[in-house]
Design an enzyme around this catalytic site. Structure first.
Site, PDB file in Angstrom:
ATOM      1  N   ALA A   1      10.052   7.514 -24.942  1.00  0.00           N
ATOM      2  CA  ALA A   1      10.670   6.653 -25.970  1.00  0.00           C
ATOM      3  C   ALA A   1      12.177   6.544 -25.775  1.00  0.00           C
ATOM      4  O   ALA A   1      12.781   5.539 -26.140  1.00  0.00           O
ATOM      5  CB  ALA A   1      10.342   7.198 -27.365  1.00  0.00           C
TER       6      ALA A   1
ATOM      7  N   GLY B   1      15.178   3.227 -25.808  1.00  0.00           N
ATOM      8  CA  GLY B   1      16.198   3.262 -26.863  1.00  0.00           C
ATOM      9  C   GLY B   1      15.630   3.665 -28.207  1.00  0.00           C
ATOM     10  O   GLY B   1      16.311   3.587 -29.226  1.00  0.00           O
ATOM     11  N   LYS B   2      14.359   4.101 -28.222  1.00  0.00           N
ATOM     12  CA  LYS B   2      13.747   4.439 -29.510  1.00  0.00           C
ATOM     13  C   LYS B   2      14.248   5.786 -30.030  1.00  0.00           C
ATOM     14  O   LYS B   2      14.320   6.005 -31.234  1.00  0.00           O
ATOM     15  CB  LYS B   2      12.218   4.493 -29.364  1.00  0.00           C
ATOM     16  N   VAL B   3      14.534   6.700 -29.107  1.00  0.00           N
ATOM     17  CA  VAL B   3      14.977   8.043 -29.488  1.00  0.00           C
ATOM     18  C   VAL B   3      16.306   8.330 -28.799  1.00  0.00           C
ATOM     19  O   VAL B   3      16.481   8.029 -27.614  1.00  0.00           O
ATOM     20  CB  VAL B   3      13.914   9.099 -29.073  1.00  0.00           C
TER      21      VAL B   3
ATOM     22  N   GLN C   1      16.467   7.178 -32.655  1.00  0.00           N
ATOM     23  CA  GLN C   1      16.096   8.094 -33.745  1.00  0.00           C
ATOM     24  C   GLN C   1      16.680   9.491 -33.511  1.00  0.00           C
ATOM     25  O   GLN C   1      16.769   9.958 -32.377  1.00  0.00           O
ATOM     26  CB  GLN C   1      14.568   8.214 -33.837  1.00  0.00           C
TER      27      GLN C   1
END
Ligand SMILES: NC(=O)c1ccc[n+]([C@@H]2O[C@H](COP(=O)([O-])OP(=O)(O)OC[C@H]3O[C@@H](n4cnc5c(N)ncnc54)[C@H](O)[C@@H]3O)[C@@H](O)[C@H]2O)c1
Length: 403
Positions: free
Chosen positions: A327, A331-333, A303
């Protein structure tokens, strides 16, 4: 903002009583640390605008994080190329935040897709149906309330028979209608319910009181992360015992929400998440990037914007309090975007009206993205990219067919 003029400023070296070793101490980075804004706000007068109070008097601790949230949202996330997902948890609609804040955010095009608890959307229906929800007190005797056919959400009171059970009955009558007799994702379920909610609003001569109705009108897809875990899910299960054919498929929701994030990136734009509270809606929204990278094995980076308002601490290991930097490891951010991440530790019932006001005052409405109508095209783009990145076929050995 008051300024310190050079004639007023005193330097360490000029202080006569300072010992020589201290005067001679080299502090090469001192000016960098003290480059931040000086804390010297003007006296409040009662005549200020709310936006100016946030900008000029919210200077430290969680008020500063709230100011940073307002500024990040308004100055960066609301740029036209950013697709914004908003997750909702906690008892927001019973507290009136659907009417006061979420509906205006949807109408202004400030939210493109939503993941909510089922409870928020269930309680939203009382507002569309014109069933009153009342302020009460957290000190009330709950046995006495039970005896008087009243349920309590902290200091909010609802009628048990004439609000809750009445909503349930109407909901059951709707979900047995022909358009519900199939398998679907929760965006479609809530879109169909939103059509009814818009009609109830109209009949009751109410305007813009329901999140479901506003999302329906604006084409904002509205998902729930745990379809069985609310009174909507309970009623879906109840009528299934009578042979109802509605089947909610969470895999549709996982893929559609993932397709929105990928589409935002592939259009050359950015993807941002705005997380109100924590719970499973937060994870459901954030898991879109791991779904792209880990499961579909498509190259992506996370993100671009992360904004959360929560009461949850990070040190318990719970997802509700997990920080944007944690996060990153999933790999979320995108790690390069961490400076554009803010966590504001405060009650969402305080922050949401303030932030909504700030954004509406400082930013013009955005064109509605109407992602609900684009689900098919975005799913096809996601599927194409999945097959292009992986040496896989359909399970029967065939190759996928695209329009
Ligand atoms: N009648 C119903 O349908 C009903 C009613 C209540 C809950 N539920 C269900 O129970 C589950 C739990 O939902 P929930 O939203 O109540 O979970 P929750 O209240 O536990 O909220 C999740 C997290 O969000 C944060 N949070 C909550 N309120 C906050 C606030 N005011 N300010 C800052 N942070 C806050 C907390 O960290 C919390 O751990 C959901 O699946 C929901 O659908 C159903």
């Amino acid at each position: 903002m008051a300024k310190t003029t050079s004639s007023h400023r005193r330097y360490r070296e000029d202080m006569s009583e300072m010992p020589d070793w201290m005067k001679q101490k080299k502090c090469p980075n001192r000016h960098k640390y003290l480059a931040g804004r000086r804390i010297l706000p003007k006296n409040l007068t009662g005549k200020e605008k709310l936006t100016d109070i946030i900008d000029n008097a919210f200077l430290a601790y969680n008020s500063a994080r709230l100011r940073e949230s307002c500024q990040l949202f308004t100055e960066k996330m609301l740029e036209p190329d950013v697709t914004i997902g908003m997750s909702l948890s906690g008892a927001l609609t019973p507290a009136g935040l659907g009417c006061s804040s979420i509906v205006p955010l949807i109408k202004a095009g400030f939210v493109d897709w939503i993941v909510s608890t089922g409870a928020i959307l269930y309680h939203d229906m009382h507002f569309a149906l014109n069933y009153p929800v009342h302020s009460g007190s957290f000190k009330m005797d709950d046995t006495e309330l039970r005896d008087n056919d009243i349920v309590r959400v902290y200091d909010v009171l609802l009628g048990y028979s004439d609000c809750l059970m009445a909503t349930d009955e109407i909901l059951r009558n709707i979900i047995v209608q022909p358009e519900f007799q199939k398998e679907m994702g929760t965006a479609e379920l809530h879109h169909l319910l939103g059509k009814y909610a818009a009609e109830w609003e109209r009949k009751a001569k109410l305007k813009d009181v329901s999140v479901l109705a506003a999302a329906y009108r604006a084409g904002v897809p509205c998902y729930t992360s745990s379809p069985g875990d609310s009174t909507i899910g309970m009623n879906v299960a109840g009528v299934e015992l009578r042979g109802n054919k509605l089947r909610l498929n969470p895999a549709i929701d996982v893929n559609e929400t993932t397709a929105f994030v990928l589409a935002a990136k592939r259009s050359g734009g950015k993807s941002g998440v705005f997380l109100w509270g924590g719970g499973s809606p937060k994870n459901f929204m954030l898991q879109t990037e791991p779904q792209i990278q880990e499961v579909l094995r498509i190259k992506e980076f996370g993100q671009d914007y992360f904004l959360q308002v929560t009461d949850a601490r990070p040190d318990t290991g719970g997802l509700s309090g997990a920080t944007p930097s944690e996060a990153v490891s999933w790999g979320k951010v995108d790690p390069d975007r961490l400076p554009d991440a803010v966590v504001c530790y405060t009650d969402t019932t305080i922050a949401m009206p303030l932030l909504t006001h700030y954004a509406l005052a400082r930013h013009k409405p955005r064109k509605l993205r109407r992602l609900y109508d684009q689900r098919g095209a975005m799913m096809e783009a996601l599927t194409k990219e999945y097959f292009a990145h992986n040496k896989v076929t359909m399970l029967d050995g065939s190759h996928p067919k695209f329009a």
